[in-house]
Design a protein around this motif. Sequence first.
Motif, PDB file in Angstrom:
ATOM      1  N   LEU A  59       0.820  -1.150   0.128  1.00  0.00           N
ATOM      2  CA  LEU A  59       0.002   0.095  -0.215  1.00  0.00           C
ATOM      3  C   LEU A  59       0.744   1.385  -0.211  1.00  0.00           C
ATOM      4  O   LEU A  59       0.812   2.106  -0.712  1.00  0.00           O
ATOM      5  N   HIS A  60       1.999   1.079   0.883  1.00  0.00           N
ATOM      6  CA  HIS A  60       2.805   2.247   0.964  1.00  0.00           C
ATOM      7  C   HIS A  60       3.638   2.340  -0.433  1.00  0.00           C
ATOM      8  O   HIS A  60       3.727   3.848  -0.751  1.00  0.00           O
ATOM      9  N   SER A  61       3.801   1.589  -1.020  1.00  0.00           N
ATOM     10  CA  SER A  61       4.632   1.659  -2.348  1.00  0.00           C
ATOM     11  C   SER A  61       3.869   2.060  -3.383  1.00  0.00           C
ATOM     12  O   SER A  61       4.338   2.701  -4.063  1.00  0.00           O
ATOM     13  N   LEU A  62       2.370   2.028  -2.975  1.00  0.00           N
ATOM     14  CA  LEU A  62       1.745   2.635  -4.236  1.00  0.00           C
ATOM     15  C   LEU A  62       1.470   4.058  -4.171  1.00  0.00           C
ATOM     16  O   LEU A  62       1.178   4.637  -5.014  1.00  0.00           O
ATOM     17  N   GLN A  63       1.742   4.589  -2.928  1.00  0.00           N
ATOM     18  CA  GLN A  63       1.365   5.726  -2.603  1.00  0.00           C
ATOM     19  C   GLN A  63       2.478   6.753  -3.301  1.00  0.00           C
ATOM     20  O   GLN A  63       2.023   8.033  -3.956  1.00  0.00           O
ATOM     21  N   LYS A  64       3.465   6.255  -3.577  1.00  0.00           N
ATOM     22  CA  LYS A  64       4.665   7.078  -4.467  1.00  0.00           C
ATOM     23  C   LYS A  64       4.603   6.648  -5.841  1.00  0.00           C
ATOM     24  O   LYS A  64       5.023   5.605  -6.110  1.00  0.00           O
ATOM     25  N   LYS A  65       4.232   7.589  -6.829  1.00  0.00           N
ATOM     26  CA  LYS A  65       4.041   7.363  -8.000  1.00  0.00           C
ATOM     27  C   LYS A  65       5.674   7.435  -8.556  1.00  0.00           C
ATOM     28  O   LYS A  65       6.493   8.402  -8.077  1.00  0.00           O
ATOM     29  N   ARG A  66       6.009   6.320  -9.393  1.00  0.00           N
ATOM     30  CA  ARG A  66       7.424   6.616  -9.958  1.00  0.00           C
ATOM     31  C   ARG A  66       7.696   7.920 -10.910  1.00  0.00           C
ATOM     32  O   ARG A  66       6.799   8.100 -12.046  1.00  0.00           O
ATOM     33  N   SER A  67       8.689   8.830 -10.434  1.00  0.00           N
ATOM     34  CA  SER A  67       8.599   9.820 -11.200  1.00  0.00           C
ATOM     35  C   SER A  67       9.956   9.695 -12.018  1.00  0.00           C
ATOM     36  O   SER A  67      10.878   8.940 -11.678  1.00  0.00           O
ATOM     37  N   THR A  68      10.105  10.693 -12.801  1.00  0.00           N
ATOM     38  CA  THR A  68      11.431  10.706 -13.272  1.00  0.00           C
ATOM     39  C   THR A  68      12.558  11.076 -12.325  1.00  0.00           C
ATOM     40  O   THR A  68      12.142  12.010 -11.755  1.00  0.00           O
ATOM     41  N   PRO A  69      13.503  10.522 -12.194  1.00  0.00           N
ATOM     42  CA  PRO A  69      14.382  10.561 -10.924  1.00  0.00           C
ATOM     43  C   PRO A  69      15.093  12.211 -11.327  1.00  0.00           C
ATOM     44  O   PRO A  69      15.247  12.418 -12.385  1.00  0.00           O
ATOM     45  N   THR A  70      15.493  12.752 -10.235  1.00  0.00           N
ATOM     46  CA  THR A  70      16.350  14.103 -10.354  1.00  0.00           C
ATOM     47  C   THR A  70      17.396  13.954 -11.416  1.00  0.00           C
ATOM     48  O   THR A  70      17.764  14.609 -12.244  1.00  0.00           O
TER      49      THR A  70
END
Length: 670
Positions: A59-70
Amino acid sequence: MANDGKDNGEFSFVSGGEAETGRRGLPKIHTERTAAETERDICHDDSTTPMRARTLEHLHSLQKKRSTPTTPLTDAHGVFSPVSEAERQKQQLKSISASLASLTRETGPKIVRGDPEKKAEAHKGTVLDHHHFGEPILNLSDSALKFTHILYNLSPAELYEQAIKFEKGSFITATGALATLSGAKTGRSPRDKRVVKDETTEDELWWGKGSPNIEMDEHTFLINRERAVDYLNSLDKVFVNDQFLNWDPEHRIKVRIVSARAYHSLFMHNMCIRPTAEELEDFGTPDFTIYNAGQFPCNRYTHYMTSSTSIDMNLARKEMVILGTQYAGEMKKGLFSLMHYLMPMRQILSLHSGCNMGKNGDVALFFGLSGTGKTTLSTDHNRYLIGDDEHCWSDNGVSNIEGGCYAKCIDLSREKEPDIWNAIKFGTVLENVVFDEHTREVDYSEKSVTENTRAAYPIEYIPNAKIPCVGPHPKNVILLACDAFGVLPPVSKLSLAQTMYHFISGYTALVAGTEDGVKEPSATFSACFGAAFIMLHPSRYAAMLAEKMKRHGATGWLVNTGWSGGSYGSGNRIKLAYTRKIIDAIHSGALLEANYTKTEVFGLEIPDAIEGVPAEILDPVNTWSNKDAHKETLLKLGGLFKKNYEGIHAYQVQRDSKLAEEILAAGPTL
Ligand SMILES: Nc1ncnc2c1ncn2[C@@H]1O[C@H](COP(=O)(O)OP(=O)(O)O)[C@@H](O)[C@H]1O
Ligand SMILES: C=C(OP(=O)(O)O)C(=O)O
Ligand SMILES: [Ca+2]
Ligand SMILES: [Mn+2]
């Protein structure tokens, strides 16, 4: 750090032990059920979509959308790119490892990208083990066996989390800023600054009496560097910022800041120019590197050290080391010192000034020592802000060195300084302020940590910032002095020689403390309004300023943002609203049209009228009830100027000796 990571409001039951196994006599609960039982108990609720997560972690892993890393992992140049993404990442880690190399171990540490907290993730990331590319190490020490985690160009949100979790004294204020504590040092330590004197710098830099450059040798620098690097490598993780200085693309400098605190990383994120994802990909090797090991002291048995703080500049190695102070302003002003060397080498004038531009493209510079109004007056709702503190003047015009502003917060008010007030929001670093325990409303009048409370924010937090922060050649050069003696006029028009005289003098007089009772103002003279940061003799900068002002027809002005109606104790500080009206009249050109009268002693030209300013305050003598006291104070200040200038004039201020004489004559006559 007092927290062990569990102490941050996270609550959990003690796991394991007897409660779980149920050995204490409570009957066991049977979890195996028949299909019918299960069906009966299930509450059918069609109002919500089914849960995707199978575990809490999931659940917690779903909270964070994978974004383009810095640091982008994708290949922006497409399939034809000559360098693979894996290779680019390896190059980047190699470069960071090289930055952190201990000179005695002769190789960089093992580094790994990512947060040590996120074990699983971190080890999936790129790992760089020096064995992969370096020489085999013969004398292996324990430190060579551990990894150093690199938090590379984190976003403000990530840095907030790091600060709040690991740095005591980090809090989110009511408006979303990150309140931090800078530790024992709440201001810069100019006496602890050291510059490496070698064959080159011995001839090039300004040394000796009056100079801010206190020498150290290369060997001592390396001792401090090793101390800082070993300290940083001993930590679980370090922050690395790769950023730029100078908005003039022709003269942009790449800087790398290695630090131990999220506070330092966010501060520099705000203060330096932030690279785009593409620019970061092609960053390569930095032109200059700061090692900030501020929590760790220098060793006082080390040669040249006079305290446990040391801020060391090595121009040949292109490095700076910070030990024994966590005050973030050291990094900002350390880089400014660097620019005061690098830019004049390219015939570019570096300026300790604010800068803004009108709708018609008229640019003004605001010189002045700390507290005289550079930030306050360059932040003007009716004009474009180019920058509040550090600029370059080249043949292309002006450019800001930085990507952010560093405003004083003491007695900040929404009414008087709305733009700065509104800039204190999410992303802004608020140093050493006091706030309500519950509401987290900041009390800007509180001085209990320090009077030097500060806000560091990206320049685009000011609504009318001029991005890119560059402009044409200045039309007005405004010298700010906060004269606590109360004898300098609120504004005077200067000849070129007078501008040079006051630029070289660099006067201000603030009131030292805030203790009860009247305190004598003390005069400060700081050449080029920034003696603490210049690297060459003041005459070098002055000559360039004179030449540029002459060539571009800029007018010089002296503005007293200090006392009126008497010295500190009997008079009052000139109202900010009046100073703003004066500045408006300079910008609009209206002040050039006024009638002028020359003052005695300083020979300053003062206007007879300015719209919105009471005429009687324009000549300070009118505001003093005791005329004898006024004369006495005026002569006293004139004497202080003369005494200060004698020391400077001993050097040849100008190659052009005629101008040197003119400048000398532009000072006060007693
Ligand atoms: N007449 C005035 N002109 C300029 N600043 C004033 C005046 N009166 C009070 N101040 C205060 O003095 C301080 C000036 O500081 P700041 O603009 O940060 O200076 P600098 O950037 O040159 O260090 C601010 O806190 C500002 O509110
Ligand atoms: C950041 C500084 O500048 P100022 O006080 O002039 O804003 C400083 O002197 O540390
Ligand atoms: Ca400054
Ligand atoms: Mn400032």
